[in-house]
Design a protein around this motif. Structure first.
Motif, short mmCIF file in Angstrom:
data_model
loop_
_atom_site.label_atom_id
_atom_site.label_comp_id
_atom_site.label_asym_id
_atom_site.label_seq_id
_atom_site.Cartn_x
_atom_site.Cartn_y
_atom_site.Cartn_z
N ARG A 64 -5.88 0.18 12.52
CA ARG A 64 -6.83 1.23 12.42
C ARG A 64 -6.79 1.87 10.93
NH1 ARG A 64 -7.37 2.92 17.19
NH2 ARG A 64 -5.37 3.89 17.56
N GLN A 65 -5.54 2.10 10.60
CA GLN A 65 -5.34 2.83 9.15
C GLN A 65 -5.86 1.86 8.00
OE1 GLN A 65 -1.64 4.61 8.52
NE2 GLN A 65 -1.80 5.86 10.47
N ALA A 66 -5.35 0.70 8.31
CA ALA A 66 -5.83 -0.37 7.31
C ALA A 66 -7.12 -0.75 7.09
CB ALA A 66 -5.34 -1.91 7.65
N ALA A 67 -8.09 -0.71 8.49
CA ALA A 67 -9.60 -0.90 8.34
C ALA A 67 -10.10 0.33 7.57
CB ALA A 67 -10.34 -0.92 9.78
N ASN A 68 -9.48 1.66 7.88
CA ASN A 68 -10.16 2.88 7.22
C ASN A 68 -10.14 2.83 5.61
OD1 ASN A 68 -11.09 3.70 9.81
ND2 ASN A 68 -9.48 4.91 10.02
N ASN A 69 -8.69 1.91 5.27
CA ASN A 69 -8.52 2.20 3.87
C ASN A 69 -9.02 1.25 3.22
OD1 ASN A 69 -6.90 4.56 4.19
ND2 ASN A 69 -5.00 3.31 4.64
N SER A 70 -10.10 0.46 3.66
CA SER A 70 -10.39 -0.91 3.21
C SER A 70 -11.90 -0.63 2.43
CB SER A 70 -10.36 -1.97 4.15
OG SER A 70 -11.03 -3.12 3.65
N PRO A 71 -12.23 -0.70 1.27
CA PRO A 71 -13.33 -0.46 0.79
C PRO A 71 -14.72 -1.25 1.58
CG PRO A 71 -12.02 -1.39 -0.71
CD PRO A 71 -11.13 -1.52 0.46
N THR A 72 -14.50 -2.44 1.95
CA THR A 72 -15.63 -3.26 2.23
C THR A 72 -14.72 -4.06 3.57
OG1 THR A 72 -15.46 -5.03 0.90
CG2 THR A 72 -16.86 -3.31 0.05
N THR A 73 -15.76 -4.52 4.27
CA THR A 73 -15.20 -5.39 5.31
C THR A 73 -14.87 -6.64 4.90
OG1 THR A 73 -17.67 -6.04 6.06
CG2 THR A 73 -16.42 -4.31 7.27
N SER A 74 -15.41 -7.15 3.64
CA SER A 74 -15.02 -8.32 3.34
C SER A 74 -13.94 -8.50 2.45
CB SER A 74 -16.32 -8.77 2.01
OG SER A 74 -16.14 -7.89 1.02
N ASP A 75 -13.39 -7.33 2.35
CA ASP A 75 -11.82 -6.94 1.82
C ASP A 75 -10.83 -7.06 2.98
OD1 ASP A 75 -12.73 -7.21 -0.90
OD2 ASP A 75 -12.92 -4.86 -0.71
N CYS A 76 -11.25 -7.17 4.37
CA CYS A 76 -10.37 -6.91 5.43
C CYS A 76 -9.75 -8.29 5.66
CB CYS A 76 -11.01 -6.52 6.53
SG CYS A 76 -11.54 -4.81 6.26
N GLY A 77 -8.72 -9.04 4.77
CA GLY A 77 -8.16 -10.21 5.23
C GLY A 77 -6.67 -9.96 5.90
N SER A 78 -6.24 -11.10 5.77
CA SER A 78 -4.88 -10.82 6.42
C SER A 78 -3.97 -10.15 5.62
CB SER A 78 -4.36 -12.09 6.98
OG SER A 78 -3.78 -12.89 6.07
N ASP A 79 -3.15 -9.46 5.95
CA ASP A 79 -1.94 -8.59 5.20
C ASP A 79 -0.97 -9.65 5.08
OD1 ASP A 79 0.10 -6.96 4.29
OD2 ASP A 79 -0.70 -5.47 5.32
N PRO A 80 -0.20 -10.03 3.98
CA PRO A 80 0.79 -10.74 3.83
C PRO A 80 1.95 -10.29 4.47
CG PRO A 80 0.00 -10.35 1.77
CD PRO A 80 -1.07 -9.72 2.79
N GLN A 81 1.84 -8.81 4.42
CA GLN A 81 3.26 -8.11 4.79
C GLN A 81 3.30 -7.97 6.50
OE1 GLN A 81 3.55 -4.77 2.28
NE2 GLN A 81 4.29 -5.84 0.72
N ASN A 82 1.90 -8.12 7.06
CA ASN A 82 1.85 -7.95 8.34
C ASN A 82 1.52 -9.40 8.97
OD1 ASN A 82 1.53 -7.22 11.01
ND2 ASN A 82 -0.31 -5.96 10.53
N PRO A 83 2.43 -9.87 9.85
CA PRO A 83 2.37 -11.23 10.52
C PRO A 83 1.30 -10.93 11.65
CG PRO A 83 4.38 -10.29 11.08
CD PRO A 83 3.91 -9.49 9.94
N LEU A 84 0.86 -9.72 11.89
CA LEU A 84 0.09 -9.45 13.16
C LEU A 84 -1.59 -9.42 12.75
CD1 LEU A 84 2.26 -6.74 14.54
CD2 LEU A 84 2.25 -8.98 15.06
N SER A 85 -1.81 -9.56 11.28
CA SER A 85 -3.07 -9.34 10.73
C SER A 85 -3.74 -10.68 11.09
CB SER A 85 -3.08 -8.62 9.46
OG SER A 85 -2.53 -9.51 8.59
#
Length: 85
Positions: A64-85
């Motif tokens: 939820r925090q990662a989605a709120n901090n993302s400027p656009t939905t196109s930037d919402c990729g997998s987080d290399p530090q989070n194996p759950l994304s």
């Protein structure tokens, strides 16, 4: 008898994706270690995201925090530090 336990969050993983995971892990064990596929066991445990913690918080809150901090939905990729994304 190789035994591999894969833990993932339960959120939209298809049976086809799971089958691919099992096939590819089995093939890797056969290719790299010479293990026989008929002796290889792969278990996939699906964990509810609210039962998995990451970075000091539940995965649901982290996402939820990662989605709120993302400027656009196109930037919402997998987080290399989070194996759950």
């Amino acid at each position: 008898m190789p035994y591999v336990n894969v833990k993932i969050t339960r959120d939209g993983v298809t049976a086809e994706q799971k089958a691919q995971i099992v096939a590819e892990i089995t093939a890797t064990l056969q290719r790299v270690l010479g293990k026989r596929p008929e002796h290889t066991h792969i278990v996939i445990d699906e964990i509810d995201p609210e039962n998995w913690g990451f970075a000091g918080m539940l995965t649901t809150e982290y996402r939820r925090q990662a989605a709120n901090n993302s400027p656009t939905t196109s930037d919402c990729g997998s987080d290399p530090q989070n194996p759950l994304s």
